[in-house]
Design an enzyme around this catalytic site. Structure first.
Site, short mmCIF file in Angstrom:
data_model
loop_
_atom_site.label_atom_id
_atom_site.label_comp_id
_atom_site.label_asym_id
_atom_site.label_seq_id
_atom_site.Cartn_x
_atom_site.Cartn_y
_atom_site.Cartn_z
N THR A 5 0.63 -1.21 -0.01
CA THR A 5 0.31 -0.07 0.22
C THR A 5 0.94 1.46 -0.02
O THR A 5 0.39 2.41 -0.34
CB THR A 5 -0.86 0.05 1.05
OG1 THR A 5 -1.72 -1.09 0.95
CG2 THR A 5 -1.68 1.00 1.51
N THR A 18 1.41 -4.72 4.15
CA THR A 18 1.17 -4.97 5.68
C THR A 18 0.47 -6.44 5.74
O THR A 18 0.94 -7.16 6.71
CB THR A 18 0.49 -4.16 6.35
OG1 THR A 18 -0.82 -3.79 5.64
CG2 THR A 18 1.29 -2.55 6.33
N ASP A 19 -0.23 -6.76 4.68
CA ASP A 19 -1.06 -8.11 4.97
C ASP A 19 -0.27 -9.51 5.25
O ASP A 19 -0.63 -9.97 6.01
CB ASP A 19 -1.84 -8.30 3.82
CG ASP A 19 -3.10 -7.26 3.95
OD1 ASP A 19 -3.50 -6.85 2.87
OD2 ASP A 19 -3.56 -7.10 5.10
N SER A 41 0.91 -7.64 -1.19
CA SER A 41 1.45 -8.63 -0.43
C SER A 41 0.40 -9.88 -0.41
O SER A 41 0.97 -10.85 -0.17
CB SER A 41 1.92 -8.16 0.92
OG SER A 41 1.05 -7.89 2.02
#
Lengths: 167, 167, 167, 167
Positions: free
Chosen positions: A13, A84-85, A55
């Site tokens: 992101t 971040t995932d 990700s």
């Protein structure tokens, strides 16, 4: 005696951009040169774009590539921008092979390109200090805290990273 | 085992605001609550406003007050937001009295409130990591680097902090 | 002799917000109070939220509701914030029933909430002047130009509104 | 049959930029090319930089130059970006010589370059519509309203333009 830092860019992101023609969020140029400039950075940081992926779409082939790049580069201090995932998954993968290097993964909940309310620059600054000061190991730098790869998870309901006991 | 961090606010460009009625730059409310929120910070940070001054207007009475606050607070990890012009002077002043605490001074070249091209959040993130990871001592965190108070100066022509030999 | 202006809010990209938990773009509170404040607006503008929809999801029931609101309100000067994709369709629909009122539809390619590179405030300012100065009729205000509803189309490849001959 | 618009740039807060080395606000490049781009403008607008001055520093020699440029240009639709402090004075000066042209003066309370909370783009959009729709004359476009040059004053305590009776 200034240690060189490598920034491997993998997407996420933090580096997304809004496409006004179709309303989608995707990748174009990385924004890290602009971020380093806005930071008025004087540390020795070299950029290397490995991937530009969300990700959630990363697989172990991608992670193996990131790992190989970390092993082969001359730098011992490594930053990795990442979605971040699955940041923790990549951290775990890297921990299996990387010894004697300080690796800090970071990202953002809001793209740098949105400007309003973005955590991008804060997280980047935090990670840049962390990689210069932390011992060897693989870390996640999010929400103003440095986590060891094996004691953190992303709380997806709240959108924050939290400490957990070792898996 | 999360160590508490104290953020002492003293002013500086980072917290300035443009007054549209007369075109001046001055202080109103501190922006640090908004910055912590934008950072999605989860570290334990308590704010304390000591001053809201341009650091060119600081004197040793102000520095003595900052020093006293640092000595008296229970926290051993201390961040100080400060104008960049005399940040090193304050660092030197504090080093004479503070032992056993990690003190990191930081600021910005562009106010947080300007949004465009501001280094405020990056510097804050950098300093927040530094205060959690650095050893005891008094430090300046600017331009992506952590400097010991006695080996740094602000290069006013370039607007950046640079290493110098000990005074 | 200041004529009252009604702003009917119907959604569209201009009022969208990024959801950091799932990466989607959607609607929460309208941003028009903030936009009027940022504009330092002194004109007499009253807001009324009819819908908060992406205009690709609008149907003639929605358009009939917008039309009814325009007919019933006491104001003769009407602004309508609207998604760009079917703004012309709504304009055409309204033209069939509204006489003796000046109606200006406008929107944006980038949400106001993104801040960086948004056309939201420019378009709003343009439309607010247009509604005060244009004659009776139904107009589209985009890209710095005021178009009659029946001589404009959205060029979706380029993301701009262009004049066409009457249908 | 698209009428050409001339934008004469004279400075003012709208075009100011913060100098981080000395904390001053001054002029460098005009930001209007960027503003036209951000607006996704399709109207025919040609830029011409006459001055880059704070309007408190303008004198009648400057105003005579602006007036001459307005008289000599082929365009009948003229926008003038201008500091808000003496915008009305310039409007009065121009009204004495300019006939048969539509002249709209506009500016901003917050520089475009500050991004946060700037009224620059809103005012520019408003003025661009006004110059295309208003009759011949000299006007001030601020705060969402179009004022005739001889019935407006800047309320300096409130930072807004207000109607007054003819002088």
């Amino acid at each position: 005696m200034e240690t060189k830092i490598k920034l491997f860019i993998t997407g996420g992101t933090i580096d997304k951009k809004y496409n006004e023609l179709d309303g989608s969020l995707g990748f174009h140029q990385t924004h890290f040169p602009a971020m380093l400039s806005q930071a008025r950075n004087a540390a020795s940081v070299t950029l290397d774009i490995i991937l530009m992926k969300d990700s959630l779409e990363m697989n172990d082939t991608d992670r193996a590539l990131i790992c190989q790049k970390c092993l082969e580069c001359e730098e011992t201090l490594i930053l990795i921008s990442h979605g971040t995932d699955t940041m923790v998954e990549t951290g775990k993968f890297l921990s299996q092979s990387l010894k004697g290097k300080t690796v800090v993964l970071f990202g953002a909940m809001i793209p740098y390109s949105f400007s309003t309310n973005t955590d991008a620059l804060f997280n980047f600054g935090f990670a840049l200090a962390a990689v210069q000061l932390a011992p060897s190991g693989v870390f996640i730098a999010m929400n103003g805290k440095l986590f060891n790869w094996d004691t953190v998870t992303k709380n997806k309901q709240k959108g924050v990273f939290q400490t957990v006991e070792n898996a």
